[in-house]
Design a protein around this motif. Structure first.
Motif, short mmCIF file in Angstrom:
data_model
loop_
_atom_site.label_atom_id
_atom_site.label_comp_id
_atom_site.label_asym_id
_atom_site.label_seq_id
_atom_site.Cartn_x
_atom_site.Cartn_y
_atom_site.Cartn_z
N GLY A 178 -0.88 -2.57 -5.52
CA GLY A 178 -1.15 -1.68 -4.40
C GLY A 178 -1.70 -2.40 -3.19
N ASN A 179 -1.39 -1.87 -1.99
CA ASN A 179 -1.85 -2.46 -0.72
C ASN A 179 -1.44 -3.93 -0.64
OD1 ASN A 179 -4.16 -0.63 -2.03
ND2 ASN A 179 -4.04 -0.14 0.16
N GLY A 180 -0.17 -4.21 -0.93
CA GLY A 180 0.32 -5.59 -0.99
C GLY A 180 0.76 -6.14 0.35
N THR A 228 -2.27 -10.55 -7.50
CA THR A 228 -1.16 -11.21 -6.83
C THR A 228 0.14 -11.00 -7.61
OG1 THR A 228 -1.55 -13.32 -7.97
CG2 THR A 228 -2.66 -12.98 -5.85
N MET A 229 1.23 -11.12 -6.90
CA MET A 229 2.56 -11.08 -7.51
C MET A 229 3.41 -12.16 -6.86
SD MET A 229 5.38 -7.96 -7.59
CE MET A 229 4.59 -7.05 -8.92
N GLU A 230 4.17 -12.86 -7.66
CA GLU A 230 5.10 -13.86 -7.15
C GLU A 230 6.47 -13.60 -7.76
OE1 GLU A 230 3.50 -17.70 -8.04
OE2 GLU A 230 1.91 -17.54 -6.53
N GLY A 238 -2.62 -8.29 -3.06
CA GLY A 238 -2.89 -6.87 -3.00
C GLY A 238 -4.35 -6.54 -3.23
N SER A 239 -4.63 -5.23 -3.34
CA SER A 239 -6.00 -4.77 -3.58
C SER A 239 -6.15 -4.00 -4.88
CB SER A 239 -6.46 -3.88 -2.42
OG SER A 239 -6.60 -4.62 -1.22
N ASN A 240 -5.02 -3.63 -5.51
CA ASN A 240 -5.12 -2.89 -6.77
C ASN A 240 -3.97 -3.26 -7.68
OD1 ASN A 240 -6.31 -1.03 -8.57
ND2 ASN A 240 -4.92 0.59 -7.94
N GLN A 251 5.52 -3.34 9.81
CA GLN A 251 6.04 -3.51 8.46
C GLN A 251 5.17 -4.55 7.76
OE1 GLN A 251 8.53 -1.95 6.76
NE2 GLN A 251 8.78 -0.57 8.50
N ASP A 252 4.06 -4.10 7.19
CA ASP A 252 3.14 -5.08 6.62
C ASP A 252 2.69 -4.68 5.22
OD1 ASP A 252 1.76 -7.42 6.50
OD2 ASP A 252 0.25 -6.91 7.99
N ASP A 253 1.70 -3.81 5.10
CA ASP A 253 1.20 -3.45 3.77
C ASP A 253 2.18 -2.53 3.04
OD1 ASP A 253 0.35 -1.47 5.76
OD2 ASP A 253 -0.68 -0.49 4.09
N LYS A 254 2.49 -2.89 1.79
CA LYS A 254 3.44 -2.15 0.98
C LYS A 254 2.96 -2.15 -0.47
CE LYS A 254 7.41 -3.61 3.85
NZ LYS A 254 7.99 -2.30 4.25
#
Length: 360
Positions: A135-137, A68-70, A160-162, A103-106
């Motif tokens: 990745g895949n956020g 995760t990122m915040e 995300g996934s990575n 405009q979703d996964d970035k």
């Protein structure tokens, strides 16, 4: 010998890639006015036990990690919101592009430059730079708020996934993985040169730049249209479901879960007191909903200009609290819940109407 003794905010920058996260990365956007960023991940280890042995035989990861990122940033003109995948033309709901997937996964990139080198003076290719990538956020929550004594600010959470850390010099492989089997991808990116912002972007939005119009005058005991609002918050939770399947250790999709509801809350100092009864609301055949706007018109150059407007449509009155004590004025808070619709629903939801000319 270490090349850094510390990492300061001037050497940090936040960037976001295009949708899809697995595609070409020729249009990476910098997020401006960033105030904080944090990232985290854990490995969901599961014990493997058996009869005849007290200690765990093994510890294995049986579900996909979710890094995760915040981050937070000062709200300006909608540039960051566009980069994150939100429409800002005032005609589409804030979650429209997340719902239809356009405009979703970035991928998200935290850049850290060489000690003593600001991101805004960095060249696209620099040695001793490194980047933390998610990745895949997917955006899992977004909020914007302001209060007396502070600046207008937005907060964002990403799932995300990575998670990867790489040397940022030159072309770098993107942090996204193939969602089908978790394999690394070959697409590369180059972090663009940093800037202080786009043309027409205000430095910040102050309390005096914010106007709230259309607040109801008929709530129980409170005339919000005359109250002295001290703060507001608009929060949109965007819950994601991590879809997994046999044959893969990775999440292959994170679709939005519906229904989606936003929360709008206001704190205020009470002025006029009006009549009202909870029983009238409770026994009414329909809930009471309201439309109102929050408009920011900060200084852009030598004149004030409208750069960020939040249009709230179909806000249902949910709760109210008031209090008084010795030494303080009577104050209170109210909250509304707002159903978020798809792109075709123009009568309910949160709509952003901003001045940025950024495109994705």
């Amino acid at each position: 010998m270490a090349s850094r003794t510390q990492v300061k905010y001037g050497s940090a920058g936040l960037f976001v890639g295009p949708t899809p996260s697995t595609g070409a990365h020729t249009a990476i956007k910098q997020l401006h006015r960033v105030q904080s960023v944090s990232d985290t991940f854990d490995l969901p280890l599961e014990d493997v036990n058996q009869f005849g042995q007290t200690a765990a035989l093994d510890k294995v990861v049986n579900s996909s990690p979710t890094p995760t990122m915040e981050f937070t940033y000062y709200t300006t003109d909608g540039h960051n919101e566009v980069a994150l995948g939100m429409p800002i033309d005032g005609t589409k709901s804030i979650a429209s592009f997340f719902l239809d997937g356009t405009q979703d996964d970035k991928n998200y990139f935290s850049l850290f430059t060489k000690q003593g080198v600001d991101v805004v003076s960095r060249t696209p290719v620099a040695t001793e730079d490194f980047v933390v990538g998610i990745g895949n956020g997917f955006v899992s929550s977004y909020s914007v708020s302001a209060s007396v004594g502070g600046f207008m600010e937005s907060s964002v959470s990403i799932e995300g996934s990575n998670y990867s850390i790489k040397d940022a010099a030159g072309s770098v492989v993107i942090p996204a993985i193939n969602p089908t089997d978790g394999t690394a991808l070959t697409e590369t990116y180059i972090i663009p040169a940093g800037t202080t912002g786009e043309v027409g972007m205000p430095s910040v939005i102050k309390k005096g730049d914010i106007a709230i119009a259309g607040l109801p005058a008929t709530l129980i005991g409170v005339d919000l249209s005359e109250a002295n609002v001290q703060s507001f918050s608009v929060s949109v939770d965007l819950p994601r479901e991590a879809l997994e399947r046999l044959g893969s250790d990775f999440v292959f999709a994170r679709p939005l879960q519906t229904p989606i509801n936003a929360t709008v809350s206001l704190d205020f100092a009470v002025t006029d007191i009006v009549e009202g009864s909870l029983s009238d609301l409770f026994t009414s055949c329909s809930a009471t909903s309201f439309d109102f706007t929050i408009t920011a018109s900060p200084c852009v150059g030598s004149a004030k200009s409208e750069t960020f407007k939040i249009v709230i449509k179909g806000a249902f009155f949910e709760s109210e609290n008031t209090s008084t004590d010795i030494g303080s004025d009577r104050n209170g808070s109210v909250s509304f819940t707002v159903p978020i619709g798809a792109a075709s629903d123009t009568t309910r939801g949160i709509f952003l109407d901003c001045s940025s000319t950024t495109t994705v």
